[in-house]
Design a protein around this motif. Sequence first.
Motif, PDB file in Angstrom:
ATOM      1  N   THR A   1       0.744  -1.256   0.086  1.00  0.00           N
ATOM      2  CA  THR A   1       0.189   0.137  -0.042  1.00  0.00           C
ATOM      3  C   THR A   1       1.048   1.315  -0.013  1.00  0.00           C
ATOM      4  O   THR A   1       0.823   2.074  -0.534  1.00  0.00           O
ATOM      5  CB  THR A   1      -0.920   0.145   1.305  1.00  0.00           C
ATOM      6  OG1 THR A   1      -0.166  -0.300   2.456  1.00  0.00           O
ATOM      7  CG2 THR A   1      -1.817  -0.823   1.148  1.00  0.00           C
ATOM      8  N   SER A   2       1.778   1.459   0.943  1.00  0.00           N
ATOM      9  CA  SER A   2       2.621   2.458   1.090  1.00  0.00           C
ATOM     10  C   SER A   2       3.869   2.342   2.009  1.00  0.00           C
ATOM     11  O   SER A   2       3.824   1.561   2.930  1.00  0.00           O
ATOM     12  CB  SER A   2       1.755   3.720   1.753  1.00  0.00           C
ATOM     13  OG  SER A   2       2.480   4.898   1.491  1.00  0.00           O
ATOM     14  N   HIS A   3       4.983   2.919   1.679  1.00  0.00           N
ATOM     15  CA  HIS A   3       6.064   2.937   2.712  1.00  0.00           C
ATOM     16  C   HIS A   3       5.217   4.064   3.826  1.00  0.00           C
ATOM     17  O   HIS A   3       4.458   4.933   3.719  1.00  0.00           O
ATOM     18  CB  HIS A   3       7.354   3.567   2.068  1.00  0.00           C
ATOM     19  CG  HIS A   3       7.942   2.824   1.180  1.00  0.00           C
ATOM     20  ND1 HIS A   3       7.607   2.800  -0.287  1.00  0.00           N
ATOM     21  CD2 HIS A   3       8.824   1.814   1.408  1.00  0.00           C
ATOM     22  CE1 HIS A   3       8.550   1.968  -0.910  1.00  0.00           C
ATOM     23  NE2 HIS A   3       9.138   1.280   0.102  1.00  0.00           N
ATOM     24  N   GLN A   4       5.993   3.886   4.964  1.00  0.00           N
ATOM     25  CA  GLN A   4       5.933   4.468   6.141  1.00  0.00           C
ATOM     26  C   GLN A   4       6.971   5.518   6.191  1.00  0.00           C
ATOM     27  O   GLN A   4       8.236   5.327   6.389  1.00  0.00           O
ATOM     28  CB  GLN A   4       5.634   4.009   7.416  1.00  0.00           C
ATOM     29  CG  GLN A   4       4.518   2.934   7.421  1.00  0.00           C
ATOM     30  CD  GLN A   4       4.500   2.000   8.865  1.00  0.00           C
ATOM     31  OE1 GLN A   4       5.555   1.887   9.654  1.00  0.00           O
ATOM     32  NE2 GLN A   4       3.306   1.619   9.182  1.00  0.00           N
ATOM     33  N   PHE A   5       6.525   6.946   5.868  1.00  0.00           N
ATOM     34  CA  PHE A   5       7.760   7.801   5.970  1.00  0.00           C
ATOM     35  C   PHE A   5       7.265   8.604   7.280  1.00  0.00           C
ATOM     36  O   PHE A   5       6.193   8.932   7.841  1.00  0.00           O
ATOM     37  CB  PHE A   5       7.198   8.931   4.737  1.00  0.00           C
ATOM     38  CG  PHE A   5       7.608   8.248   3.289  1.00  0.00           C
ATOM     39  CD1 PHE A   5       9.120   8.049   3.147  1.00  0.00           C
ATOM     40  CD2 PHE A   5       6.718   7.906   2.582  1.00  0.00           C
ATOM     41  CE1 PHE A   5       9.085   7.404   1.884  1.00  0.00           C
ATOM     42  CE2 PHE A   5       6.846   7.074   1.420  1.00  0.00           C
ATOM     43  CZ  PHE A   5       7.928   7.071   0.854  1.00  0.00           C
ATOM     44  N   PHE A   6       8.563   9.223   7.779  1.00  0.00           N
ATOM     45  CA  PHE A   6       8.519  10.358   8.846  1.00  0.00           C
ATOM     46  C   PHE A   6       7.937  11.591   8.426  1.00  0.00           C
ATOM     47  O   PHE A   6       7.913  11.882   7.331  1.00  0.00           O
ATOM     48  CB  PHE A   6       9.862  10.633   9.169  1.00  0.00           C
ATOM     49  CG  PHE A   6      10.281   9.070  10.107  1.00  0.00           C
ATOM     50  CD1 PHE A   6      10.082   9.075  11.476  1.00  0.00           C
ATOM     51  CD2 PHE A   6      11.549   8.618   9.663  1.00  0.00           C
ATOM     52  CE1 PHE A   6      10.643   7.903  12.241  1.00  0.00           C
ATOM     53  CE2 PHE A   6      11.944   7.410  10.260  1.00  0.00           C
ATOM     54  CZ  PHE A   6      11.507   7.253  11.700  1.00  0.00           C
TER      55      PHE A   6
ATOM     56  N   LYS B   1      14.265  20.935   8.996  1.00  0.00           N
ATOM     57  CA  LYS B   1      15.468  21.269   9.913  1.00  0.00           C
ATOM     58  C   LYS B   1      16.448  20.102   9.428  1.00  0.00           C
ATOM     59  O   LYS B   1      17.527  20.566   9.941  1.00  0.00           O
ATOM     60  CB  LYS B   1      14.851  21.362  11.434  1.00  0.00           C
ATOM     61  CG  LYS B   1      13.939  22.422  11.884  1.00  0.00           C
ATOM     62  CD  LYS B   1      13.729  22.363  13.281  1.00  0.00           C
ATOM     63  CE  LYS B   1      13.231  21.170  13.841  1.00  0.00           C
ATOM     64  NZ  LYS B   1      12.677  21.107  15.108  1.00  0.00           N
ATOM     65  N   TYR B   2      15.947  19.024   9.205  1.00  0.00           N
ATOM     66  CA  TYR B   2      17.112  17.939   9.167  1.00  0.00           C
ATOM     67  C   TYR B   2      17.709  17.766   7.684  1.00  0.00           C
ATOM     68  O   TYR B   2      18.213  16.736   7.290  1.00  0.00           O
ATOM     69  CB  TYR B   2      16.397  16.500   9.404  1.00  0.00           C
ATOM     70  CG  TYR B   2      15.905  16.607  10.914  1.00  0.00           C
ATOM     71  CD1 TYR B   2      16.869  16.727  11.927  1.00  0.00           C
ATOM     72  CD2 TYR B   2      14.578  16.666  11.443  1.00  0.00           C
ATOM     73  CE1 TYR B   2      16.518  16.627  13.314  1.00  0.00           C
ATOM     74  CE2 TYR B   2      14.217  17.039  12.640  1.00  0.00           C
ATOM     75  CZ  TYR B   2      15.023  16.927  13.649  1.00  0.00           C
ATOM     76  OH  TYR B   2      14.765  16.906  14.939  1.00  0.00           O
ATOM     77  N   ARG B   3      17.757  18.818   7.076  1.00  0.00           N
ATOM     78  CA  ARG B   3      18.355  18.748   5.799  1.00  0.00           C
ATOM     79  C   ARG B   3      19.692  19.156   5.814  1.00  0.00           C
ATOM     80  O   ARG B   3      20.157  19.417   6.468  1.00  0.00           O
ATOM     81  CB  ARG B   3      17.826  20.183   4.976  1.00  0.00           C
ATOM     82  CG  ARG B   3      16.376  20.100   4.418  1.00  0.00           C
ATOM     83  CD  ARG B   3      16.076  21.443   3.511  1.00  0.00           C
ATOM     84  NE  ARG B   3      16.055  22.424   4.434  1.00  0.00           N
ATOM     85  CZ  ARG B   3      15.634  23.937   4.369  1.00  0.00           C
ATOM     86  NH1 ARG B   3      15.394  24.032   2.891  1.00  0.00           N
ATOM     87  NH2 ARG B   3      15.592  24.749   5.375  1.00  0.00           N
ATOM     88  N   ILE B   4      20.039  18.227   4.534  1.00  0.00           N
ATOM     89  CA  ILE B   4      21.701  18.252   4.631  1.00  0.00           C
ATOM     90  C   ILE B   4      22.191  18.772   3.335  1.00  0.00           C
ATOM     91  O   ILE B   4      21.670  18.176   2.163  1.00  0.00           O
ATOM     92  CB  ILE B   4      22.389  16.743   4.908  1.00  0.00           C
ATOM     93  CG1 ILE B   4      21.919  16.356   6.243  1.00  0.00           C
ATOM     94  CG2 ILE B   4      23.974  16.714   4.478  1.00  0.00           C
ATOM     95  CD1 ILE B   4      22.162  14.679   6.372  1.00  0.00           C
TER      96      ILE B   4
END
Length: 99
Positions: A54-59, A64-67
């Motif tokens: 159905t779908s991946h579970q994404f946070f 703020k957490y960009r790199i």
Amino acid sequence: MIRTGILLSFVFYCLNSSAQNEKKEILQFQKELNDYYKNEKTSPLPDDGYKDFTSHQFFPIDLKYRIKAKFIRTKKAKVFEMPTSGSRKPEYKKYGEAH
């Protein structure tokens, strides 16, 4: 003082607009990844696993957490086998590095 306020408003608008665009890009990537797994022809899932996917579970998206990184493409990369949890060993090629 009014000019400073207008300038700050413009800067805030640009930053917010950029953040919204980044969120849209992330959501688009997540959709494409889910579609890839759901597709019979492209799914890496074994057997008929794509049928139940159905779908991946994404946070939740949190910018703020960009790199920020510099991407360096690998030239003349050799193909190698990558062991998996099963018996298959798919072939991969190093695409590049992020620094």
